[in-house]
Structures are given as structure tokens and as C-alpha cells.
Write an enzyme that holds these catalytic residues in place. Structure first.
Site, PDB file in Angstrom:
ATOM      1  N   TRP A  28       0.820  -1.215   0.000  1.00 17.90           N
ATOM      2  CA  TRP A  28       0.000   0.000   0.000  1.00 17.90           C
ATOM      3  C   TRP A  28       0.854   1.266   0.000  1.00 17.90           C
ATOM      4  O   TRP A  28       0.316   2.361  -0.090  1.00 17.90           O
ATOM      5  CB  TRP A  28      -0.961   0.004   1.186  1.00 17.90           C
ATOM      6  CG  TRP A  28      -0.305  -0.353   2.484  1.00 17.90           C
ATOM      7  CD1 TRP A  28       0.365   0.486   3.319  1.00 17.90           C
ATOM      8  CD2 TRP A  28      -0.253  -1.652   3.096  1.00 17.90           C
ATOM      9  NE1 TRP A  28       0.837  -0.197   4.412  1.00 17.90           N
ATOM     10  CE2 TRP A  28       0.472  -1.516   4.309  1.00 17.90           C
ATOM     11  CE3 TRP A  28      -0.740  -2.922   2.750  1.00 17.90           C
ATOM     12  CZ2 TRP A  28       0.715  -2.602   5.164  1.00 17.90           C
ATOM     13  CZ3 TRP A  28      -0.501  -3.982   3.599  1.00 17.90           C
ATOM     14  CH2 TRP A  28       0.225  -3.821   4.782  1.00 17.90           C
ATOM     15  N   GLU A  41      -5.447   0.603   6.271  1.00 13.69           N
ATOM     16  CA  GLU A  41      -5.523   1.032   7.666  1.00 13.69           C
ATOM     17  C   GLU A  41      -6.584   0.281   8.451  1.00 13.69           C
ATOM     18  O   GLU A  41      -6.397  -0.037   9.626  1.00 13.69           O
ATOM     19  CB  GLU A  41      -5.778   2.541   7.746  1.00 13.69           C
ATOM     20  CG  GLU A  41      -4.637   3.391   7.194  1.00 13.69           C
ATOM     21  CD  GLU A  41      -3.320   3.162   7.935  1.00 13.69           C
ATOM     22  OE1 GLU A  41      -3.338   2.637   9.052  1.00 13.69           O
ATOM     23  OE2 GLU A  41      -2.275   3.521   7.366  1.00 13.69           O
ATOM     24  N   GLY A  85     -10.006 -11.931  11.878  1.00  5.62           N
ATOM     25  CA  GLY A  85     -10.455 -11.501  13.192  1.00  5.62           C
ATOM     26  C   GLY A  85     -11.124 -10.141  13.178  1.00  5.62           C
ATOM     27  O   GLY A  85     -11.079  -9.416  12.170  1.00  5.62           O
ATOM     28  N   TYR A  86     -11.721  -9.801  14.299  1.00  5.70           N
ATOM     29  CA  TYR A  86     -12.430  -8.518  14.419  1.00  5.70           C
ATOM     30  C   TYR A  86     -13.327  -8.269  13.213  1.00  5.70           C
ATOM     31  O   TYR A  86     -13.156  -7.303  12.466  1.00  5.70           O
ATOM     32  CB  TYR A  86     -11.434  -7.365  14.595  1.00  5.70           C
ATOM     33  CG  TYR A  86     -10.830  -7.299  15.975  1.00  5.70           C
ATOM     34  CD1 TYR A  86     -11.620  -7.482  17.100  1.00  5.70           C
ATOM     35  CD2 TYR A  86      -9.488  -7.044  16.157  1.00  5.70           C
ATOM     36  CE1 TYR A  86     -11.069  -7.423  18.362  1.00  5.70           C
ATOM     37  CE2 TYR A  86      -8.928  -6.978  17.424  1.00  5.70           C
ATOM     38  CZ  TYR A  86      -9.729  -7.173  18.523  1.00  5.70           C
ATOM     39  OH  TYR A  86      -9.192  -7.111  19.781  1.00  5.70           O
ATOM     40  N   TYR A 129      -7.266   7.389  15.072  1.00  7.35           N
ATOM     41  CA  TYR A 129      -6.057   6.907  14.416  1.00  7.35           C
ATOM     42  C   TYR A 129      -6.230   6.823  12.899  1.00  7.35           C
ATOM     43  O   TYR A 129      -5.426   7.366  12.131  1.00  7.35           O
ATOM     44  CB  TYR A 129      -5.621   5.522  14.945  1.00  7.35           C
ATOM     45  CG  TYR A 129      -4.625   4.917  13.989  1.00  7.35           C
ATOM     46  CD1 TYR A 129      -3.302   5.348  13.995  1.00  7.35           C
ATOM     47  CD2 TYR A 129      -5.028   4.035  12.988  1.00  7.35           C
ATOM     48  CE1 TYR A 129      -2.394   4.887  13.054  1.00  7.35           C
ATOM     49  CE2 TYR A 129      -4.129   3.578  12.046  1.00  7.35           C
ATOM     50  CZ  TYR A 129      -2.821   4.002  12.088  1.00  7.35           C
ATOM     51  OH  TYR A 129      -1.941   3.568  11.140  1.00  7.35           O
ATOM     52  N   ASP A 147      -0.833   5.477  17.526  1.00 11.82           N
ATOM     53  CA  ASP A 147      -1.164   4.058  17.630  1.00 11.82           C
ATOM     54  C   ASP A 147      -0.272   3.453  18.711  1.00 11.82           C
ATOM     55  O   ASP A 147       0.429   4.170  19.416  1.00 11.82           O
ATOM     56  CB  ASP A 147      -0.979   3.357  16.275  1.00 11.82           C
ATOM     57  CG  ASP A 147       0.485   3.122  15.956  1.00 11.82           C
ATOM     58  OD1 ASP A 147       1.326   3.905  16.448  1.00 11.82           O
ATOM     59  OD2 ASP A 147       0.799   2.168  15.231  1.00 11.82           O
ATOM     60  N   CYS A 206      18.818   2.484  16.811  1.00 13.46           N
ATOM     61  CA  CYS A 206      17.785   3.523  16.751  1.00 13.46           C
ATOM     62  C   CYS A 206      18.364   4.864  16.308  1.00 13.46           C
ATOM     63  O   CYS A 206      19.353   5.336  16.881  1.00 13.46           O
ATOM     64  CB  CYS A 206      17.126   3.679  18.119  1.00 13.46           C
ATOM     65  SG  CYS A 206      15.847   4.954  18.139  1.00 13.46           S
TER      66      CYS A 206
END
Length: 322
Positions: A28, A41, A85-86, A129, A147, A206
Site C-alpha cells: 500500500w 488502515e 479476526g475482528y 487513528y 497508535d 535507533c
DNA sequence: AAAGCGGGGTC
DNA sequence: GACCCAGCTTT
């Protein structure tokens, strides 16, 4: 003297440079189409990127624009959603497609995704979000996303073990590169997913560790949340009709496990059906795994109280049950 | 503010 | 076994 120029903000400059060099190659990220970005998203809401890719590929292929989805039955999307899921996300996504596909005169957007935060927030399944993510990535709106990744990075960077949502949002906004809000947000999320990980952060890699207040003890940030309840014990019984076929009904979308298949409550008090077992696997859209025992359940008996010690047990996987 | 929704990864 | 995941909605 403050300035919005990139070079005057070493922290976010370091982050975007790291992103430009190390960003993940995700499908994407090769499009600017708001619908395809919105789709990604929604799929990624509480779903790891590695698992979301395959769903995005097949769903975006089948429904390349909102109208393609709006004109089919919700069921067709649910089928593609199996295993993700969800499932309420899929139902809301279909409702979103129907809504935006309406003419503007009827409150829709003529089949396009609207480009303001306020309009995005009006759509089903789109919260703070996702609105910020779509707005910044597809429409270049200067707004930071919050998030789980961003929250964790912000917590460690600022040494605040329990930052409020608003505080993280302000911090995220300060990290946006002018002109590249979408990349800035994705950079922060990539950092959280790849470097600033919950359990095994790679602080030595990092790009913004110099400014990190939590690098001496990163696992202390953010503070542990309240312990989640342990695995839910589903003890619903499944009954067989005389032909041996499981009796299942689909739950209303407003109920618990809405839209999914399970034993009809009426069966609990039905006479002379065979008790076949208990549900041991989460109910999915149209797949159910049950422990199976053979036995009798008479009218008025709570199946969960029937002794099973002497019964024959096996595992059934039932797919495509209608 | 808290609960409910889920399957899979990771440690 | 506990925690986490590009959260949202409902109560």
C-alpha cells in the site's frame, strides 16, 4: 529561534532519514489512492503488518474502489475477511463503502473517500487513528497518528511511563516533517515495529536514541497496563440434528460474537438432540472447531452439565456451514 | 473509564 | 502463559 525547516529539527530529520533508507516495502506504499490506503488502515487495526498484507492484496484486488464493494452483499467481503479476526471491521467497511458511494446530494461522496479529518471521522469504523493515517498519507494533512507504536516510542523518548493520548498526539505532531506528514507518521510506526519493539528494542540501531529518556530501561516504558483477562472459556454446546449435521445459527450483529456462527440458544432446551461437544476454538465467520462427544441431551438440561467422561471425543472442523 | 472484539507472533 | 498487534464502538 524556532523554525519549521527540517534541518533545524535534528530529531525528526534523523527519523525521516532512517525511514528513507530502511522503510519496509509494503504494497500500500506504492499507491496514493485514498481508498486503497484506507483499506490498509482498516485491515491493520490491531492486526500485524505481516498478516495484513495478504488480506490487503486480495481485498483490494476484488474491490479496487468503494463502489465495487458497495454493490455486492456484505457477505462477499466477510468471506475474504475469514481468519483476520475482528469481523465488525468488515461489516463497517462495507457500510463505509455504501455510505461514500451515495451521491453528494444524499450525504455521500460520489464514490470517493473524503479528504478532511472531520469527514473521515463520520465514517463507520474510522476513529482518531485511522482518520489521521488516511488524512496524512493519502491527503497530506499535517496531523500525527497515535497508535500503539507511536505511544511506545513517545513514552520512551520523553521518559513518561504513562502519557495521555493528547500528550502523545502533541508529541507526534512535533515530529512531522513539513510537507511529508504521511511518511513521517509511517516512519514513527516503522520505528516502533522494527526498532523500538515492546520486549526486545534495538536501541543500538535507533536513529533517535540520543534524545531518548528511556533507553537505559526501555521495558519500563510505557508502564504495564492492567492485566488482561485470561483466555475466554467458551463452553457453549453444539448439537447435532438427526442427520449428524451441527445445528448452528448466525448471531445478530448487535450480539456478542455478532455475525458469527454458533449454537442456537433455542437448542439448549430442545428435546432429543445429540450433544456433540463444546466449542474450543473461537467462532470465526463460517468456521467452527469443536470438541465432539457423542451423548444425549434431554429437554431442559444444561448441556454443559452433562458428564462427558465416558464419551468418545474427537475434533471436528466445520467449514462453510450455512 | 472499561469492556468486548480475534487470530496469530513473540518471548 | 502473558503480552502485543497501523483501534473502534458501545456501555
Amino acid at each position: 529561534m524556532k523554525s519549521s525547516k527540517t534541518n533545524d529539527h535534528p530529531l525528526r530529520k534523523s527519523l525521516i532519514d532512517w525511514y528513507d533508507a530502511e522503510k519496509r516495502d509494503l504494497p500500500w506504499r506504492r499507491t496514493k489512492d485514498p481508498w486503497l490506503i484506507l483499506l490498509s488502515e482498516v485491515i491493520l487495526q490491531q492486526t500485524q503488518v505481516s498478516r495484513g498484507v495478504e488480506y490487503w492484496e486480495k481485498i483490494s484486488d476484488r474491490f479496487p474502489n468503494p463502489r465495487a464493494l458497495a454493490k455486492v452483499d456484505q457477505e462477499e467481503l466477510l468471506t475474504l475477511w475469514q481468519g483476520a479476526g475482528y469481523y465488525a471491521r468488515a461489516r463497517r467497511l462495507h457500510a463505509l463503502a455504501v455510505q461514500v458511494s451515495k451521491p453528494a446530494i444524499e450525504g455521500g461522496f460520489d464514490g470517493t473517500i473524503p479528504g478532511s479529518i472531520e469527514q473521515l471521522l463520520e465514517l463507520p469504523g474510522i476513529g482518531a487513528y485511522t482518520a489521521a493515517a488516511v488524512g496524512s498519507i493519502a491527503f497530506d494533512l499535517h496531523i500525527g497518528v497515535v497508535d500503539g507504536n507511536v505511544r511506545r516510542v513517545a513514552s520512551r523518548q520523553t521518559g513518561n511511563s504513562n502519557p495521555t493520548h493528547d500528550l502523545v498526539s502533541i508529541w507526534a505532531n512535533s515530529m512531522l516533517i513539513p510537507g511529508r506528514p504521511g511518511d513521517s507518521n509511517q516512519a514513527m510506526m516503522d520505528l516502533g515495529a522494527v526498532i523500538c519493539k515492546p520486549k526486545t528494542p534495538k536501541c543500538e540501531l535507533c536513529p533517535i536514541s540520543d534524545s531518548c529518556e528511556g533507553k537505559e530501561n526501555p521495558l519500563a516504558y510505557p508502564a504495564a497496563t492492567k492485566r488482561k483477562k485470561s483466555i475466554e472459556n467458551l463452553d457453549a454446546a453444539v448439537l447435532l440434528d438427526p442427520s449428524g449435521r451441527p445445528r448452528l445459527s448466525r448471531r445478530d450483529s448487535s450480539e456478542r460474537f455478532g455475525g458469527m456462527w454458533g449454537p442456537p440458544m433455542s437448542d439448549i432446551a430442545t428435546d432429543s438432540l445429540t450433544l456433540v461437544g463444546e466449542v474450543v476454538h473461537h467462532l470465526t465467520h463460517r468456521e467452527l472447531r469443536v470438541k465432539v462427544w457423542s451423548g444425549q441431551c434431554s429437554k431442559g438440561t444444561d448441556p454443559s452439565t452433562v458428564p462427558i467422561s465416558n464419551l468418545d471425543r474427537k475434533i471436528l472442523k466445520i467449514a462453510g456451514v450455512m
